[in-house]
Enzyme design. Structure first.
Site, short mmCIF file in Angstrom:
data_model
loop_
_atom_site.label_atom_id
_atom_site.label_comp_id
_atom_site.label_asym_id
_atom_site.label_seq_id
_atom_site.Cartn_x
_atom_site.Cartn_y
_atom_site.Cartn_z
NE ARG A 1 41.66 31.89 41.06
CZ ARG A 1 41.65 30.66 40.57
NH1 ARG A 1 40.55 29.91 40.66
NH2 ARG A 1 42.74 30.16 40.01
CB SER B 1 46.66 33.93 38.42
OG SER B 1 46.90 32.65 37.90
CD GLU C 1 43.65 35.08 41.37
OE1 GLU C 1 44.68 34.87 42.03
OE2 GLU C 1 43.18 34.26 40.59
#
Ligand code: EPU
Length: 337
Positions: free
Chosen positions: A160, A237, A333
């Site tokens: 990520r 998420s 995130e």
């Protein structure tokens, strides 16, 4: 290119929070990026808005990337090289590559967002990250007033993460990705690394899956587990899966049997944030209009009428609960604007 004022952003991001952009420009041709009006700061570069928390009104310029186009650039004995404009919808692009007979992206089916945003956080799901299929990208640097092209190594992809986040460019709007080139190897093998995918195919009695079978299986899994932003606003998420050192993971597992653990190449261990959140009592629990989804505790949902402040309140409560129970810090995130 038309510069608009006071543009409502609620429908331009998947969490559907209230807020307006003081100025807003939609870019459908890379050449428009040279316009002097776009030099204004603060600036934010927006794709599909699927990884964004809006804190309210944004007193700056939003540059919305809507550059279309997808084509086979070239091919050699080993791979197809496929280019796409930053504004292409990610899932439509994946489906199109499959229809052309160029597999390799099927495990990334149904991820919301755009092609141009995909490299920024190195989107990944079901055993694949785009880093593995990435060739190069072209972007506009607002500070240098120049286009540049970078290859995979230069992007410094990690879980990520990429150079775009490492340099802070995703927050300060310095760079706008205009096009991405993917390298799709001709030697295809089914990627069934993720247990859920293998199970889904076994349940359908598919022993030798095609790329399309895998795409369909992943679409089915995602539809079952993840809320559709069109009806239940969310940003996928909401936290990263935390990565801890091996000793720490072993100690946690001893204290908490059932703790999912994913050993990483560097010896560290990735934990499942969704599991930690569920164990901390937050699965399907709300604080005001914002809660954690009842079928996947890692997904924060706007149950209706939430603001950015409501999101931050629930986020902080979940982080505190996980810290109290496991002494693990969860980092969000999405990007906060
Ligand atoms: N789990 C629970 N309770 C929950 C949710 C998950 O116990 O409420 C457990 C599951 O049973 C499983 C483990 O946690 O043992 C992992 O769950 P899952 O397979 O659903 O994946 P995830 O780690 O929660 C990650 C990505 C997703 C990606 C899936 C599939 C991150 C932050 N998230 O989720 O990506 O789709 O794996 O590969 O890495 C996204 O980034 O927005 C995203 C959706």
């Amino acid at each position: 290119m038309i510069l608009r004022h006071g543009v409502d952003l609620a429908a331009r991001h998947t969490l559907a929070l209230p807020g307006r952009a003081a100025r807003f420009a939609s870019i459908d041709d890379a050449a428009q990026l040279t316009a002097p009006e776009l030099r204004e700061t603060p600036r934010f570069v927006l794709g599909g808005g699927s990884n964004l928390v809006l804190n309210g009104d944004f007193d700056g310029l939003v540059v919305h990337m809507a550059i279309p186009g997808r084509r086979l650039l070239t091919e050699d004995a080993d791979a197809w090289y496929v280019a796409a404009g930053a504004g292409e919808n990610w899932h439509d692009f994946v489906q199109w590559t499959l229809a052309q007979g160029w597999p390799g992206l099927e495990n990334l089916s149904l991820i919301p967002g755009t092609v141009g945003a995909a490299p920024i956080q190195n989107i990944g799901a079901y055993g694949l990250e785009i880093a593995e299929r990435f060739h190069s990208l072209t972007a506009w640097d607002f500070e240098k007033q120049a286009f540049f092209t970078v290859d995979r190594d230069a992007c410094r992809f990690a879980y990520r993460d990429s150079m775009f986040k490492q340099e802070g460019w995703h927050l300060n709007g310095r760079v706008a990705i205009t096009a991405v080139v993917f390298r799709l190897p001709k030697a295809w093998t089914a990627n069934l690394r993720y247990a859920d995918v293998a199970q889904e195919l076994a349940a359908q009695r598919i022993a030798a899956p095609t790329p399309r079978d895998i795409a369909d299986a992943i679409v089915a899994i995602r539809r079952r587990k993840l809320p559709d932003p069109a009806t239940t606003p969310n940003a996928g998420s909401f936290f990263h899966n935390p990565v801890v050192d091996a000793a720490r993971a072993a100690a946690l597992a001893a204290a908490h049997p059932g703790l999912p653990r994913y050993p990483q190449a560097d010896g560290r261990v990735k934990l499942a944030a969704g599991w930690l959140i569920e164990q901390a009592g937050w699965k399907g629990r709300n604080l005001g209009p914002v809660g954690m989804y009842e079928k996947q505790a890692l997904v924060l949902v706007n149950c209706g009428g939430a603001t950015g402040a409501d999101v931050r309140r629930t986020m902080a409560a979940v982080q505190a609960a996980v810290r109290d129970k496991f002494a693990v810090d969860l980092t969000p995130e999405p990007i906060f604007l």
